[in-house]
Design a protein around this motif. Sequence first.
Motif, PDB file in Angstrom:
ATOM      1  N   PHE A   1      27.677  43.169  39.652  1.00  0.00           N
ATOM      2  CA  PHE A   1      27.314  43.306  41.335  1.00  0.00           C
ATOM      3  C   PHE A   1      27.611  44.390  41.409  1.00  0.00           C
ATOM      4  O   PHE A   1      27.206  45.456  42.441  1.00  0.00           O
ATOM      5  CB  PHE A   1      29.041  42.355  41.646  1.00  0.00           C
ATOM      6  N   GLY A   2      27.709  45.511  39.971  1.00  0.00           N
ATOM      7  CA  GLY A   2      28.160  47.305  40.742  1.00  0.00           C
ATOM      8  C   GLY A   2      26.450  47.432  40.819  1.00  0.00           C
ATOM      9  O   GLY A   2      26.099  48.870  41.162  1.00  0.00           O
ATOM     10  N   ASP A   3      25.527  47.319  41.928  1.00  0.00           N
ATOM     11  CA  ASP A   3      24.555  47.510  41.920  1.00  0.00           C
ATOM     12  C   ASP A   3      24.302  47.576  42.981  1.00  0.00           C
ATOM     13  O   ASP A   3      24.238  46.744  43.848  1.00  0.00           O
ATOM     14  CB  ASP A   3      23.234  46.659  40.935  1.00  0.00           C
ATOM     15  N   LEU A   4      22.695  48.026  43.392  1.00  0.00           N
ATOM     16  CA  LEU A   4      21.941  47.930  44.806  1.00  0.00           C
ATOM     17  C   LEU A   4      23.125  48.416  45.990  1.00  0.00           C
ATOM     18  O   LEU A   4      22.612  48.295  46.724  1.00  0.00           O
ATOM     19  CB  LEU A   4      21.516  46.459  45.001  1.00  0.00           C
ATOM     20  N   GLY A   5      24.011  49.891  45.308  1.00  0.00           N
ATOM     21  CA  GLY A   5      24.454  50.253  46.693  1.00  0.00           C
ATOM     22  C   GLY A   5      25.960  49.649  47.224  1.00  0.00           C
ATOM     23  O   GLY A   5      26.433  50.068  47.952  1.00  0.00           O
ATOM     24  N   ALA A   6      26.634  48.366  46.086  1.00  0.00           N
ATOM     25  CA  ALA A   6      27.405  47.837  46.620  1.00  0.00           C
ATOM     26  C   ALA A   6      28.741  49.037  45.889  1.00  0.00           C
ATOM     27  O   ALA A   6      28.968  49.917  44.712  1.00  0.00           O
ATOM     28  CB  ALA A   6      27.356  46.463  45.712  1.00  0.00           C
ATOM     29  N   GLU A   7      29.819  48.973  46.434  1.00  0.00           N
ATOM     30  CA  GLU A   7      30.550  49.727  45.962  1.00  0.00           C
ATOM     31  C   GLU A   7      31.998  49.621  47.122  1.00  0.00           C
ATOM     32  O   GLU A   7      31.598  48.888  48.311  1.00  0.00           O
ATOM     33  CB  GLU A   7      30.299  51.202  46.244  1.00  0.00           C
ATOM     34  N   GLY A   8      32.877  49.933  47.458  1.00  0.00           N
ATOM     35  CA  GLY A   8      33.787  49.816  48.851  1.00  0.00           C
ATOM     36  C   GLY A   8      34.827  49.006  48.337  1.00  0.00           C
ATOM     37  O   GLY A   8      34.627  47.864  48.089  1.00  0.00           O
ATOM     38  N   PHE A   9      36.596  49.211  48.714  1.00  0.00           N
ATOM     39  CA  PHE A   9      36.910  48.136  49.074  1.00  0.00           C
ATOM     40  C   PHE A   9      37.474  48.004  50.494  1.00  0.00           C
ATOM     41  O   PHE A   9      38.142  49.185  50.631  1.00  0.00           O
ATOM     42  CB  PHE A   9      38.213  48.148  47.729  1.00  0.00           C
ATOM     43  N   PHE A  10      38.140  47.160  51.190  1.00  0.00           N
ATOM     44  CA  PHE A  10      39.373  47.237  51.893  1.00  0.00           C
ATOM     45  C   PHE A  10      40.649  47.152  51.202  1.00  0.00           C
ATOM     46  O   PHE A  10      41.386  48.108  50.033  1.00  0.00           O
ATOM     47  CB  PHE A  10      39.435  46.770  53.341  1.00  0.00           C
ATOM     48  N   HIS A  11      41.843  46.788  51.989  1.00  0.00           N
ATOM     49  CA  HIS A  11      43.442  46.561  51.391  1.00  0.00           C
ATOM     50  C   HIS A  11      43.040  45.552  50.462  1.00  0.00           C
ATOM     51  O   HIS A  11      42.367  44.521  49.831  1.00  0.00           O
ATOM     52  CB  HIS A  11      44.236  45.878  52.537  1.00  0.00           C
ATOM     53  N   ILE A  12      44.030  45.418  48.967  1.00  0.00           N
ATOM     54  CA  ILE A  12      44.236  44.825  48.546  1.00  0.00           C
ATOM     55  C   ILE A  12      45.346  43.712  48.477  1.00  0.00           C
ATOM     56  O   ILE A  12      46.607  44.107  48.849  1.00  0.00           O
ATOM     57  CB  ILE A  12      44.364  45.619  46.873  1.00  0.00           C
ATOM     58  N   HIS A  13      45.622  42.606  48.570  1.00  0.00           N
ATOM     59  CA  HIS A  13      45.845  41.450  48.731  1.00  0.00           C
ATOM     60  C   HIS A  13      46.308  40.898  47.864  1.00  0.00           C
ATOM     61  O   HIS A  13      47.721  39.802  48.049  1.00  0.00           O
ATOM     62  CB  HIS A  13      45.422  40.457  49.833  1.00  0.00           C
ATOM     63  N   PHE A  14      46.151  41.033  47.080  1.00  0.00           N
ATOM     64  CA  PHE A  14      46.681  40.286  45.519  1.00  0.00           C
ATOM     65  C   PHE A  14      46.689  41.268  44.025  1.00  0.00           C
ATOM     66  O   PHE A  14      45.059  41.949  43.718  1.00  0.00           O
ATOM     67  CB  PHE A  14      46.543  38.294  45.138  1.00  0.00           C
ATOM     68  N   SER A  15      46.614  40.100  43.430  1.00  0.00           N
ATOM     69  CA  SER A  15      46.494  41.030  41.739  1.00  0.00           C
ATOM     70  C   SER A  15      46.019  40.659  40.747  1.00  0.00           C
ATOM     71  O   SER A  15      47.305  39.315  40.600  1.00  0.00           O
ATOM     72  CB  SER A  15      48.107  41.335  41.329  1.00  0.00           C
ATOM     73  N   ILE A  16      45.286  40.351  39.824  1.00  0.00           N
ATOM     74  CA  ILE A  16      44.601  39.686  38.387  1.00  0.00           C
ATOM     75  C   ILE A  16      45.416  40.103  37.757  1.00  0.00           C
ATOM     76  O   ILE A  16      44.967  41.274  37.535  1.00  0.00           O
ATOM     77  CB  ILE A  16      42.939  39.404  38.589  1.00  0.00           C
ATOM     78  N   THR A  17      46.435  39.685  37.429  1.00  0.00           N
ATOM     79  CA  THR A  17      47.226  39.990  36.241  1.00  0.00           C
ATOM     80  C   THR A  17      46.619  39.848  35.023  1.00  0.00           C
ATOM     81  O   THR A  17      46.765  40.713  33.622  1.00  0.00           O
ATOM     82  CB  THR A  17      48.408  39.503  36.345  1.00  0.00           C
ATOM     83  N   ALA A  18      46.090  38.622  34.337  1.00  0.00           N
ATOM     84  CA  ALA A  18      45.029  38.512  32.939  1.00  0.00           C
ATOM     85  C   ALA A  18      44.085  37.203  33.940  1.00  0.00           C
ATOM     86  O   ALA A  18      44.220  36.368  34.894  1.00  0.00           O
ATOM     87  CB  ALA A  18      46.356  37.509  32.471  1.00  0.00           C
ATOM     88  N   HIS A  19      43.300  37.095  32.681  1.00  0.00           N
ATOM     89  CA  HIS A  19      42.341  35.844  33.294  1.00  0.00           C
ATOM     90  C   HIS A  19      42.072  35.857  31.887  1.00  0.00           C
ATOM     91  O   HIS A  19      41.681  36.825  30.982  1.00  0.00           O
ATOM     92  CB  HIS A  19      40.910  36.459  34.336  1.00  0.00           C
ATOM     93  N   ASP A  20      41.193  34.481  30.953  1.00  0.00           N
ATOM     94  CA  ASP A  20      40.991  33.578  29.291  1.00  0.00           C
ATOM     95  C   ASP A  20      39.323  34.463  30.064  1.00  0.00           C
ATOM     96  O   ASP A  20      38.940  35.149  30.269  1.00  0.00           O
ATOM     97  CB  ASP A  20      40.966  31.711  29.801  1.00  0.00           C
ATOM     98  N   ALA A  21      38.362  34.630  28.300  1.00  0.00           N
ATOM     99  CA  ALA A  21      37.796  35.216  27.494  1.00  0.00           C
ATOM    100  C   ALA A  21      36.443  34.358  28.569  1.00  0.00           C
ATOM    101  O   ALA A  21      35.352  35.485  28.344  1.00  0.00           O
ATOM    102  CB  ALA A  21      37.634  34.612  26.541  1.00  0.00           C
ATOM    103  N   SER A  22      36.925  33.385  29.301  1.00  0.00           N
ATOM    104  CA  SER A  22      35.577  32.634  30.129  1.00  0.00           C
ATOM    105  C   SER A  22      35.174  33.432  31.529  1.00  0.00           C
ATOM    106  O   SER A  22      33.883  33.330  31.185  1.00  0.00           O
ATOM    107  CB  SER A  22      35.576  31.287  30.554  1.00  0.00           C
ATOM    108  N   TRP A  23      35.652  33.880  32.053  1.00  0.00           N
ATOM    109  CA  TRP A  23      35.995  35.202  33.079  1.00  0.00           C
ATOM    110  C   TRP A  23      35.037  36.246  32.527  1.00  0.00           C
ATOM    111  O   TRP A  23      35.859  36.717  31.434  1.00  0.00           O
ATOM    112  CB  TRP A  23      36.818  35.114  34.066  1.00  0.00           C
ATOM    113  N   ASN A  24      34.622  37.186  33.810  1.00  0.00           N
ATOM    114  CA  ASN A  24      33.649  38.053  33.799  1.00  0.00           C
ATOM    115  C   ASN A  24      34.436  39.431  34.170  1.00  0.00           C
ATOM    116  O   ASN A  24      34.395  38.740  35.214  1.00  0.00           O
ATOM    117  CB  ASN A  24      32.620  38.118  33.994  1.00  0.00           C
ATOM    118  N   CYS A  25      35.292  39.866  34.019  1.00  0.00           N
ATOM    119  CA  CYS A  25      35.528  41.448  34.731  1.00  0.00           C
ATOM    120  C   CYS A  25      34.454  42.070  35.174  1.00  0.00           C
ATOM    121  O   CYS A  25      33.989  43.164  34.559  1.00  0.00           O
ATOM    122  CB  CYS A  25      37.230  42.211  34.754  1.00  0.00           C
TER     123      CYS A  25
END
Length: 271
Positions: free
Chosen positions: A152-176
Amino acid sequence: MKKTLLASALASVLLAVSLPASAAAIGHLNDGGQANAGSNLSYIVSNGLITPSEADSYATLSNAAFNALTPAELATTYDILVMPWYVNTDANFDWNTRLLPYLSAGGSILWENPEDLGEIQGAANSGVSMTTANLYGPGVGPSGTIALAAPFGDLGAEGFFHIHFSITAHDASWNCWSVDINGGCHGVNKEFAGGGRMVIGVSDNLYHPNFALATDADHRQLTINELNWLATGSITGEPPGPTPVPEPASLALLGIGLAGLAAIRRRKSTV
């Protein structure tokens, strides 16, 4: 005559393997106060910003209407379901009986909702561990502290507003796809057996920005990238690879082209 037949046959084959992606039908769960989420999705669809040249559609979906549909019915009706911040807890998002069957049937999900994490988080569910607390540490939030990565980090995408939850862990099938200066993961994505895809993002990217404003172009582009990937597997809105899987109409054209080539070969063999 032979040249005409050959040209027609080749044109049919090339057309069959180059048709664009199908239009995407988006269902937006809109119960609860959602600020700009609805107008932002409507802006993207009405301006043709996903799956180029296709007539994408956007419809709101109440929790009651969502709960009344089976996963198979949801997959038939909606290519993408969007759960922004402040979807209230009346919706049934049970992972194993609702969301996973929908994803396995080919449906896709964009999730920014902190209200129902208990229904999807953990090893027994999605494989992504999440909490409503902000555990990302000091200094995370200002511009330049969170970086977007593939896809997702192409074509000018950037930036976030408020953080409303946290990802603390994920299994290997997910891409960060989003990492902060402290190494914290702010977004994950996954493609499921059956063709469904899911994006989870911890920021209310749909809720606060106004996608009609130039100042929020980076947030708009991130959402466009996410929706395109959910619809097609590519942030451009076109299926990846040189030969997308043909639709029924494409297969018919391919058959006509191959039949024409076969006829030419037969004519040559009888001369």
